[in-house]
Write a protein that holds these residues in place. Structure first.
Motif, short mmCIF file in Angstrom:
data_model
loop_
_atom_site.label_atom_id
_atom_site.label_comp_id
_atom_site.label_asym_id
_atom_site.label_seq_id
_atom_site.Cartn_x
_atom_site.Cartn_y
_atom_site.Cartn_z
N UNK A 284 146.64 -21.55 -19.99
CA UNK A 284 146.48 -20.56 -20.00
C UNK A 284 144.61 -20.73 -19.70
N UNK A 285 144.54 -21.75 -20.70
CA UNK A 285 142.52 -21.85 -20.62
C UNK A 285 142.61 -22.58 -19.33
N UNK A 286 142.75 -23.53 -19.42
CA UNK A 286 142.11 -24.74 -18.06
C UNK A 286 142.86 -24.17 -16.40
N UNK A 287 143.59 -22.64 -15.99
CA UNK A 287 143.60 -22.47 -15.47
C UNK A 287 142.61 -20.97 -15.51
N UNK A 288 142.02 -20.56 -16.06
CA UNK A 288 140.96 -19.14 -16.22
C UNK A 288 139.95 -20.30 -16.06
N UNK A 289 139.94 -21.47 -16.52
CA UNK A 289 138.47 -22.35 -16.33
C UNK A 289 138.80 -22.11 -14.87
N UNK A 290 139.67 -22.97 -14.00
CA UNK A 290 139.48 -23.15 -12.89
C UNK A 290 139.02 -22.60 -11.86
N UNK B 53 135.93 -30.04 -10.86
CA UNK B 53 137.01 -31.72 -10.78
C UNK B 53 137.12 -31.26 -12.09
N UNK B 54 136.82 -31.04 -13.20
CA UNK B 54 137.67 -30.93 -14.04
C UNK B 54 138.91 -30.38 -14.30
N UNK B 55 138.89 -29.08 -14.65
CA UNK B 55 139.64 -28.08 -13.73
C UNK B 55 140.88 -28.08 -12.89
N UNK B 56 140.57 -29.09 -11.65
CA UNK B 56 141.39 -28.98 -10.81
C UNK B 56 141.89 -30.17 -11.44
N UNK B 57 141.12 -31.16 -11.77
CA UNK B 57 142.26 -32.19 -12.41
C UNK B 57 143.74 -31.70 -13.16
N UNK B 58 143.03 -30.83 -14.28
CA UNK B 58 144.23 -30.91 -15.20
C UNK B 58 145.61 -29.38 -14.75
N UNK B 59 144.71 -28.95 -13.28
CA UNK B 59 145.70 -27.74 -13.04
C UNK B 59 147.11 -28.77 -12.29
N UNK B 60 146.22 -29.95 -11.79
CA UNK B 60 146.93 -30.86 -10.61
C UNK B 60 148.16 -31.13 -11.71
N UNK B 61 147.54 -31.74 -12.66
CA UNK B 61 148.06 -32.87 -13.42
C UNK B 61 149.63 -31.69 -14.37
N UNK B 62 148.98 -30.80 -14.93
CA UNK B 62 149.82 -30.01 -15.67
C UNK B 62 151.12 -28.81 -14.53
#
Lengths: 197, 263
Positions: free
Chosen positions: B107-113, B150-159
């Motif tokens: 939730x946190x990484x998606x929200x941040x993205x 960049x950080x948010x996008x990479x986590x969204x794609x990774x997860x």
């Protein structure tokens, strides 16, 4: 003979100096001008500013960093505009105090230090000497002309220790706001990179 | 558009002044609140790099909030500390998205993205603002924001394409967060005057740009936006989820013990 009034007018005119620190210009100006009291004060002022270091990268002065945007000298007053590297940089307050203290040490006590966003600081403002000092300190300097908001992922950053380009980005965020963390496959160790901003 | 530039905040005529004050409260409060939410991961994120990233972003967002509060102070509002620590929840103008508890890591990484994409759209528009101090600040902030995105996008794609569990958690997060993210673009009575003066685009226009920015990333991550997603409004007029009160109770605790204390 120049009248006293004229002399006073000249003095006022030369005292309003906008030595845009494009640092090199300022240094040349100070050397070339001479004579007027303002020119005589420029060198010590510049040296004082060069003695103020970024507390997070102590080998670099704020001049090397390109953080000194403008210095205006008007009679006894000096106004220094500092353009911060990162808006949320916690070192800004300390840098502000250090500038005032360094100038006080060379006899300049009527000093105003302003924090400005114009011109915006970008990593392109770091001087060539500053980049070399960063590398010696073990932090890979940002590439030239890659700042100003361009969206580029910092990959294959040259390792500051061995120069290898076989490196990879480990973390976009590092020990301070301005640094990312990378790994060199040749020296087999991590290093920090000053982010292009 | 035939608009003139406002070289300083003092140049704003009365009507626009009120509109700019409202705009700045929305920007600043979003930054302060998401900054605090990010800081809740300090010492708790799943891996060290993630911990450093959220802590750094927290510091960045708080710094951005401070810069906006400083502009408000120049417009006659209270000083930044008082604005951050001395206001009640109903006086805040942040969107629901930033108020929600940090939830799980997905939730946190998606929200941040979603939030960073919105901020990027906004800042890019503000670079052209006729309000010169806002344009200058936006130019500066955009360089910092690119790392968040960049950080948010990479986590969204990774997860999103990770394991069944990570994908499931991301989809669950998106189902909650997307409606709230649409609330970042809640229209206000100030949209029209701000747009006409060339200070800020209409919220509807920003929303369109944001939707086309996030859609390809969400699609690449295999995540689906529900057709039923309806914007959660209210934040811009001071109606917030209960979570904001709890957050502010914590954020403002020390300050409120003695608001006149010198630090």
């Amino acid at each position: 003979m120049v009248s006293e009034t004229q002399k006073r007018r000249n003095r006022t005119a030369t005292r309003i100096v906008d030595c845009r620190l494009s640092i090199v210009d300022c240094r040349l100006d100070a050397g070339a001008a001479g004579g007027s009291s303002v020119a005589n004060r420029k060198s010590p002022i510049l040296r004082a500013l060069e003695s103020v270091t970024d507390p997070e990268i102590p080998v670099l002065s704020i001049v090397d960093m390109g953080m000194v945007a403008h210095v205006r000298i008007e009679r006894e007053k000096i106004a220094v505009d500092i353009t911060p590297t990162f808006v949320g940089c916690p070192a800004v307050g300390l840098i502000r105090e250090s500038v005032a203290a360094a100038l006080a040490a060379v006899g300049e006590t009527d000093v105003t230090v302003n924090i400005v966003f114009d011109p915006p600081w970008t990593s392109d403002r770091i001087t060539p000497a500053g980049r070399e000092k960063l590398r010696e300190f073990g932090v890979a300097p940002p590439g030239p002309r890659c700042g100003a908001g361009q969206l580029t992922e910092p990959t294959h950053v040259p390792c500051p220790f061995c120069g290898s380009l076989v490196t990879e980005l480990e973390s976009l965020f590092g020990p301070t706001l301005c640094r990312s963390i990378h790994y060199c496959h040749r020296c087999l160790q991590s290093f920090e990179h000053f982010k292009p901003v | 558009m035939d608009t003139k530039a406002f070289q300083s905040l003092d140049c704003l005529p009365g009507t626009l002044r009120e509109a700019v004050i409202n705009l700045l409260y929305r920007l600043a409060d979003d930054e302060l609140v998401i900054g605090h939410r990010n800081s809740e991961w300090t010492g708790h994120a799943p891996i060290l790099e993630a911990d450093i990233a959220f802590s750094s972003m927290a510091q960045d967002e708080m710094g951005h909030a401070q810069a906006y509060y400083q502009m408000l102070h120049q417009l006659g509002e209270a000083d930044p500390d008082t604005l951050a620590f001395g206001r009640k929840p109903r006086e805040f103008r942040c969107a629901a998205l930033v108020c929600l508890p940090k939830g799980d890591w997905a939730f946190s990484v998606l929200r941040q993205f979603l939030y960073d994409a919105a901020e990027t759209v906004r800042l890019t528009a503000f670079v052209e603002s006729t309000l010169v101090p806002l344009a200058q600040l936006a130019t500066k902030l955009r360089g910092e924001e690119k790392y968040h995105l960049m950080h948010g996008r990479s986590w969204v794609l990774k997860l999103g394409v990770g394991t069944e569990e990570s994908r499931g958690r991301m989809q669950a997060a998106l189902d909650v967060a997307y409606s709230c993210a649409l609330g970042l673009f809640e229209p206000t009575e100030f949209d029209e005057p701000l747009a006409q003066a060339g200070i800020a685009p209409r919220e509807s226009e920003l929303r369109r740009q944001w939707e086309s920015a996030v859609a390809p990333v969400l699609a690449d991550a295999g995540l689906h936006v529900s057709e039923a997603a309806k914007p959660v409004y209210g934040g811009r007029v001071g109606r917030h989820p209960e979570a904001l009160k709890q957050l502010l109770d914590q954020l403002q605790l020390v300050y409120n013990i003695d608001p006149t204390a010198k630090w």
